[in-house]
Design an enzyme around this catalytic site. Sequence first.
Site, PDB file in Angstrom:
ATOM      1  N   GLU A 121       0.820  -1.219   0.000  1.00 53.13           N
ATOM      2  CA  GLU A 121       0.000   0.000   0.000  1.00 53.13           C
ATOM      3  C   GLU A 121       0.856   1.273   0.000  1.00 53.13           C
ATOM      4  O   GLU A 121       0.636   2.181   0.796  1.00 53.13           O
ATOM      5  CB  GLU A 121      -0.947   0.001   1.207  1.00 53.13           C
ATOM      6  CG  GLU A 121      -1.869  -1.217   1.231  1.00 53.13           C
ATOM      7  CD  GLU A 121      -2.933  -1.145   2.325  1.00 53.13           C
ATOM      8  OE1 GLU A 121      -2.680  -0.490   3.345  1.00 53.13           O
ATOM      9  OE2 GLU A 121      -4.011  -1.718   2.131  1.00 53.13           O
ATOM     10  N   GLU A 266      -6.163  -8.367   0.604  1.00 53.26           N
ATOM     11  CA  GLU A 266      -6.563  -8.390   2.014  1.00 53.26           C
ATOM     12  C   GLU A 266      -8.063  -8.191   2.099  1.00 53.26           C
ATOM     13  O   GLU A 266      -8.606  -7.293   1.459  1.00 53.26           O
ATOM     14  CB  GLU A 266      -5.898  -7.258   2.821  1.00 53.26           C
ATOM     15  CG  GLU A 266      -4.390  -7.352   2.920  1.00 53.26           C
ATOM     16  CD  GLU A 266      -3.785  -6.251   3.810  1.00 53.26           C
ATOM     17  OE1 GLU A 266      -4.547  -5.565   4.528  1.00 53.26           O
ATOM     18  OE2 GLU A 266      -2.561  -6.080   3.756  1.00 53.26           O
TER      19      GLU A 266
END
Length: 481
Positions: A121, A266
């Site tokens: 990220e 995720e």
Amino acid sequence: MARAGAFVWAFLSVVLLAFNTSHGDALGVNWGTQASHILQPSIVVRLLKDNGINKVKLFDADSWTVNALAGSGIEVMVGIPNKDLQRYNSYKKAKHWVEKNVTKHLYDGGVDIRYVAVGNEPFLTSYNGSFLNTTFPALSNIQKALDEAGHGDKIKATIPLNADVYESATNKPSDGQFRKDIKDLMIKIVKLLHEKKSAFVVNIYPFLSLYQNPDFPLDFAFFNGGGNPTEDKGVQYTNVFDANHDTLVWALRKAGVPDLKILVGEIGWPTDGDKNANLKLARRFYDGLLKKLADGKGTPLRPGRLDVYLFGLIDENMKSVAPGSFERHWGIFFFDGKPKFPMDFSGKGLDKFLEPAKGVIYLEPKWCVLNRDAVKNMTQVEPFVNYACSNSDCTSLGYGSSCNNLDQNGNVSYAFNMYFQMQNQDVEACNFNGMGKITTKNASTGTCLFPVQMMSAGEKLIGYGVSVTGFMGLVLFGLLW
Ligand SMILES: *[C@@H]1O[C@H](CO)[C@@H](O)[C@H](O)[C@H]1NC(C)=O
Ligand SMILES: *[C@@H]1O[C@H](CO)[C@@H](O)[C@H](O)[C@H]1NC(C)=O
Ligand SMILES: *[C@@H]1O[C@H](CO)[C@@H](O)[C@H](O)[C@H]1NC(C)=O
Ligand SMILES: *[C@@H]1O[C@H](CO)[C@@H](O)[C@H](O)[C@H]1NC(C)=O
Ligand SMILES: *[C@@H]1O[C@H](CO)[C@@H](O)[C@H](O)[C@H]1NC(C)=O
Ligand SMILES: *[C@@H]1O[C@H](CO)[C@@H](O)[C@H](O)[C@H]1NC(C)=O
């Protein structure tokens, strides 16, 4: 997400998961290790096997962990942390990384590495653009090094991204496009991923949609309908996951790579540390998700099997609580590998628990609690509670959490015990100026577990030590009195 900032846009932020219809043969999990006491990698690998989990995503390429996966048949995504991205802007160093962290494991009976996650990220807005310049060159160098080493057909470089890299001004998926400030960069990235036949890895968190927006319709975070569906170009969206996922599909179409493969890197629901983070809602979320995966219907714009990595495997008590106290409670297993709630990977919703970790060795059944007789004035214990919580994990004490119903003495005991366990039950760690005492009577009450720590597998303990944050300590300090 889970790993850092928290935002994602107001409405469409979600999750997902993947495995095959009949045999559940492609269910992945994230195996993070930001904990003070970690299970032996060999115990974790057995836990994965016992539960039929056959894909795992790691956040680094620590050989201690990766070696344990050799011969397991489990598909592995190894990772490069954000802080190292700059380093691999040198092709020479990227090549060396691939030799040491990939090629080395590819012997006969070795590790089945399929992806390299380049950063994690890296474009979160909370990073203030720190990784904007270094991520693409690292991605491109790692893929090139994989190609040159002859692994390129099987092993792909990618970048796990938060769903905040795309947006929709109207919240309709069809208005989806990459975030304005990184649009050119994202287009460069997806073109490379497409050319190399890699995949777009996206983290989607319906929990955060709810957490960040008090007006978010609760039912829309789950998969069993109940809320008002939203309509977009003739498609009905009944949950935020589908809507978020298909916003990405639209962004990819507009970027000229409509068929780029998508993996959900995720997806999950935390079980403590917030009013919506509890066993009941987590179970509801996973029941819906697992059923959806088993159905194999995908999303309206991407029908078919979803590829999903659950977040996460085991609770991690050293994660930053900057995004919220729930950060330390994302595991489908508690810190010691015990399952939290009934979960059925076949998607049939059977009322059964996952297999627990086997061979876990605990410290002695001992707890540290407040010695009420030694305290004249409760004000005296404040600094000790503060210290204990700053150097352990008191996230279960907060509003809406599993230990929020303790009285003041209970609060102090909880803090004392967490510190004592963190310090491996060192007698000195239950002193607190004479106000702590060690007991063999289980101090747990109701929903509130006073844990007994495990013997740590070691390694990770060093380096973390006593450096938690101080944040929770301060929070507790404020709330206690
Ligand atoms: C291999 O990965 C580990 C863990 O991510 C890292 O510390 C190490 O520097 C890497 N090796 C090379 C040669 O880059
Ligand atoms: C980003 O900027 C904010 C405000 O300027 C600052 O508080 C924060 O520490 C910065 N974060 C990083 C990762 O540099
Ligand atoms: C990235 O590169 C641009 C243009 O060269 C530069 O202005 C910016 O400061 C760099 N950002 C970082 C975080 O190094
Ligand atoms: C203490 O009690 C709790 C709840 O009653 C239980 O779950 C836990 O296993 C007990 N701990 C030990 C070490 O016996
Ligand atoms: C407890 O101690 C604090 C600080 O030392 C003091 O301000 C307070 O009056 C004391 N309370 C009692 C009931 O003695
Ligand atoms: C115990 O601590 C929690 C969290 O800090 C707080 O919400 C609660 O009010 C405290 N209880 C008492 C009786 O002080």
